[in-house]
Scaffold this motif. Sequence first.
Motif, PDB file in Angstrom:
ATOM      1  N   ILE A  57     -37.146 -60.053 -50.577  1.00 27.86           N
ATOM      2  CA  ILE A  57     -35.958 -60.903 -50.641  1.00 27.86           C
ATOM      3  C   ILE A  57     -34.674 -60.078 -50.499  1.00 27.86           C
ATOM      4  CG2 ILE A  57     -34.625 -62.438 -52.147  1.00 27.86           C
ATOM      5  CD1 ILE A  57     -37.259 -63.438 -53.303  1.00 27.86           C
ATOM      6  N   ALA A  61     -34.244 -59.573 -46.509  1.00 28.70           N
ATOM      7  CA  ALA A  61     -33.540 -60.860 -46.417  1.00 28.70           C
ATOM      8  C   ALA A  61     -34.480 -62.034 -46.159  1.00 28.70           C
ATOM      9  CB  ALA A  61     -32.476 -60.799 -45.325  1.00 28.70           C
ATOM     10  N   ASP A  63     -35.827 -65.422 -47.055  1.00 29.23           N
ATOM     11  CA  ASP A  63     -35.335 -66.551 -47.833  1.00 29.23           C
ATOM     12  C   ASP A  63     -36.512 -67.315 -48.437  1.00 29.23           C
ATOM     13  OD1 ASP A  63     -33.994 -68.590 -48.997  1.00 29.23           O
ATOM     14  OD2 ASP A  63     -33.026 -69.330 -47.164  1.00 29.23           O
ATOM     15  N   THR A  66     -36.511 -71.415 -47.555  1.00 28.82           N
ATOM     16  CA  THR A  66     -36.612 -71.998 -46.213  1.00 28.82           C
ATOM     17  C   THR A  66     -37.807 -71.427 -45.477  1.00 28.82           C
ATOM     18  OG1 THR A  66     -35.142 -70.304 -45.288  1.00 28.82           O
ATOM     19  CG2 THR A  66     -34.126 -72.354 -46.059  1.00 28.82           C
TER      20      THR A  66
END
Length: 236
Positions: A57, A61, A63, A66
């Motif tokens: 995370i 990055a 998510d 989503t």
Amino acid sequence: MLDYLTAGIAFWMTLFGVQESLLEFRLGYLGRYWFLAISASLLLSFLLSAPITITLIIKFAVDPFTFPGNVILCALAAVIFGVILSLAQWLILRQTEMTPRVFAPINTVIGILIYFLLVWLNERTLEWSGNPIQGWKTVVIFLAGGAITGAATGKALDFYCERVEQRLIQLEREREEKERQRRERIEREKLESEILEREILERKIIEREIALEEERKWYEEHGDDNFDYEDEDDDE
């Protein structure tokens, strides 16, 4: 996050508790360690998956809310949980003579699928932060889901072990029957050999008696002429 953790604890602890109560009758004293061993493996799985998830995370990055990040994180967590849980279950089951080799992964996969299904169905009532599970109905659903899944998988293992036990008993009976037949065959062959040897010995005795009787009759009919001639030659 507290909601999801609480849901996981409610589901898995209920599942393992029900399984232990069913398996203790089949696995004996090993069934008593089922809940403790798998609960420890569940905690270990969480400790392993948490830093990996946080790293993905923060650094990559990913998510978690989503697509496809949520799928990646869920799949990664499921793999870690599945491997550790399967290993813990297998370590217990392998101590018994009725080791069902495929039950550990199947049981783990079923548990994970049911848990994710319950999370998906109750996603609206779960929160990432805040009070653990706001609605009591959601708690009941996860408890009932764990109990039903534990009863189904535990009974499946019980049924499988019973079939394996019956198979082992049947194999043991077949082995004993083959051993009994082998001993009977050896005894029969030994008896036949003794009878044959006795018949051969009796035949030799009879033949010897017949030969002696014929020799005696021949001497009675012809006399021992050679013996008489030898005596007369010696006198001259």
